[in-house]
Scaffold this motif. Structure first.
Motif, mmCIF file in Angstrom:
data_model
loop_
_atom_site.group_PDB
_atom_site.id
_atom_site.type_symbol
_atom_site.label_atom_id
_atom_site.label_comp_id
_atom_site.label_asym_id
_atom_site.label_seq_id
_atom_site.Cartn_x
_atom_site.Cartn_y
_atom_site.Cartn_z
ATOM 1 N N TYR A 1 -12.623 -10.097 3.730
ATOM 2 C CA TYR A 1 -14.065 -9.646 4.339
ATOM 3 C C TYR A 1 -15.008 -9.338 3.166
ATOM 4 O O TYR A 1 -14.578 -8.578 2.175
ATOM 5 C CB TYR A 1 -13.784 -8.081 4.913
ATOM 6 C CG TYR A 1 -13.173 -8.324 6.241
ATOM 7 C CD1 TYR A 1 -11.539 -8.425 6.359
ATOM 8 C CD2 TYR A 1 -13.818 -8.579 7.449
ATOM 9 C CE1 TYR A 1 -10.986 -8.570 7.677
ATOM 10 C CE2 TYR A 1 -13.335 -8.561 8.593
ATOM 11 C CZ TYR A 1 -11.849 -8.917 8.759
ATOM 12 O OH TYR A 1 -11.052 -8.778 9.755
ATOM 13 N N GLN B 1 -14.213 -6.553 0.404
ATOM 14 C CA GLN B 1 -13.841 -5.096 0.954
ATOM 15 C C GLN B 1 -12.500 -4.972 1.402
ATOM 16 O O GLN B 1 -11.848 -3.844 1.358
ATOM 17 C CB GLN B 1 -14.824 -4.846 2.103
ATOM 18 C CG GLN B 1 -16.459 -4.908 1.703
ATOM 19 C CD GLN B 1 -16.725 -3.840 0.839
ATOM 20 O OE1 GLN B 1 -15.948 -2.873 0.390
ATOM 21 N NE2 GLN B 1 -18.089 -3.458 0.404
ATOM 22 N N ARG B 2 -12.073 -5.938 1.989
ATOM 23 C CA ARG B 2 -10.613 -5.953 2.922
ATOM 24 C C ARG B 2 -10.103 -7.270 2.782
ATOM 25 O O ARG B 2 -10.795 -8.073 2.998
ATOM 26 C CB ARG B 2 -10.980 -5.417 4.362
ATOM 27 C CG ARG B 2 -10.007 -4.541 4.950
ATOM 28 C CD ARG B 2 -10.800 -3.598 6.165
ATOM 29 N NE ARG B 2 -11.583 -4.307 6.984
ATOM 30 C CZ ARG B 2 -11.198 -4.750 8.164
ATOM 31 N NH1 ARG B 2 -9.828 -4.579 8.580
ATOM 32 N NH2 ARG B 2 -12.017 -5.195 9.040
ATOM 33 N N VAL C 1 -7.029 -8.766 5.196
ATOM 34 C CA VAL C 1 -6.084 -8.680 6.227
ATOM 35 C C VAL C 1 -5.106 -9.850 6.349
ATOM 36 O O VAL C 1 -5.609 -10.911 6.428
ATOM 37 C CB VAL C 1 -6.759 -8.577 7.386
ATOM 38 C CG1 VAL C 1 -5.755 -8.403 8.767
ATOM 39 C CG2 VAL C 1 -7.507 -7.047 7.592
#
Ligand code: ADP
Ligand code: MG
Length: 261
Positions: free
Chosen positions: A238, A245-246, A248
């Motif tokens: 992301y 930011q992230r 997953v």
């Protein structure tokens, strides 16, 4: 120097392009990486910080979805990783080779030998047939498959002599994918590949990208702003505020047919 090293890599990586069995997990061979990567655009008095500080690692055979709102720097990042653009600061590497210090000629051979690009608009040459559009690349690639083989992989071997105007948007995008993979690239970089397509056709294109990733073991990075597409990735990055930011990791990847939006 990068030139000769890159040729070695393409020979070494031929083995990784044999069909992978379904149980084979992405290897931990670092293919693309970025560290402290930033990009600033200066337009007269206006300074645009497209990327501030991006750190990422992408491994051999991974299917990565890069998600983020419009203007978050997704295309800028993909263009730097693909050797189309250079960062303002930080570093980017392909298989351990520094792209940031590479000469223009080295970046050209990096793109030609190792990277397949797919964009939102297909950029086919209207006066050439499907087969001829793909053969433009086989003429300059080091170890290409045949144009017919590439077009079989995208399900268009029966349309060899058609012109782009005789194909639907989704079919044109599949030709663009055949053109991108015919050279057997190590990485397939796709910038909003379904952005101009309707729902059903978009899914067909995602199925083709998934097939290339799965059958050829080609590392795939797909940019989208459609969060539903994230379900088919090994990992989702992301992007926001100029940074990753992230991240997953999907324990269970979905097939494109199982996605809905
Ligand atoms: P995304 O692909 O996520 O929509 P981009 O990477 O295209 O984002 O753009 C990120 C930011 O950088 C935007 O604000 C955009 O306007 C700016 N930008 C991108 N390319 C250029 C350029 N060549 N010149 C000036 N600004 C640019
Ligand atoms: Mg973009």
């Amino acid at each position: 120097m990068l030139n000769s090293i890159m040729t070695d890599i393409s020979l070494a990586s031929a083995a990784s392009q044999l069909p992978a069995s379904p149980s084979v997990q992405p290897e931990r061979r670092l293919v693309l990486s970025a560290s402290g990567l930033g990009k600033t655009y200066q337009m007269g008095d206006v300074t645009v910080q497209a990327l501030l500080e991006v750190d990422l690692s992408i491994y051999g055979g991974e299917f990565i979805v890069l998600l983020g709102p419009s203007g978050s720097g997704k295309s800028t990042l993909l263009n730097i990783l693909g050797g189309l653009d250079r960062p303002s600061h930080g570093t980017a590497h392909f298989a351990g080779h520094d792209l940031t210090s590479a000469s223009d000629a080295e970046l050209t051979s990096y793109r030609r030998e190792h990277v397949g690009f797919v964009f939102q608009f297909y950029n086919l040459i209207p006066s050439l047939t499907v087969r001829e559009n793909v053969e433009l690349v086989t003429d300059i690639a080091l170890h290409p498959m045949s144009a017919i083989e590439a077009l079989e992989l995208v399900g268009l071997a029966q349309r060899l002599d058609h012109f782009p105007s005789q194909l639907s948007g989704g079919e044109q995008q599949r030709v663009a994918i055949a053109r991108a993979i015919v050279k057997r690239p190590d990485v397939l970089l796709c910038d909003e590949p379904t952005g101009a397509l309707d729902y059903v056709t978009g899914k067909l294109v995602l199925e083709v990208i998934e097939r290339i990733n799965h059958e050829l073991g080609t590392t795939a990075v797909v940019i989208t702003h459609n969060a539903a597409i994230a379900g088919m990735a090994d990992r989702v990055l992301y992007l926001g505020g100029g940074r990753i930011q992230r991240i997953v990791k999907n324990e269970h990847k979905l097939k494109p047919a199982e996605l809905s939006w």
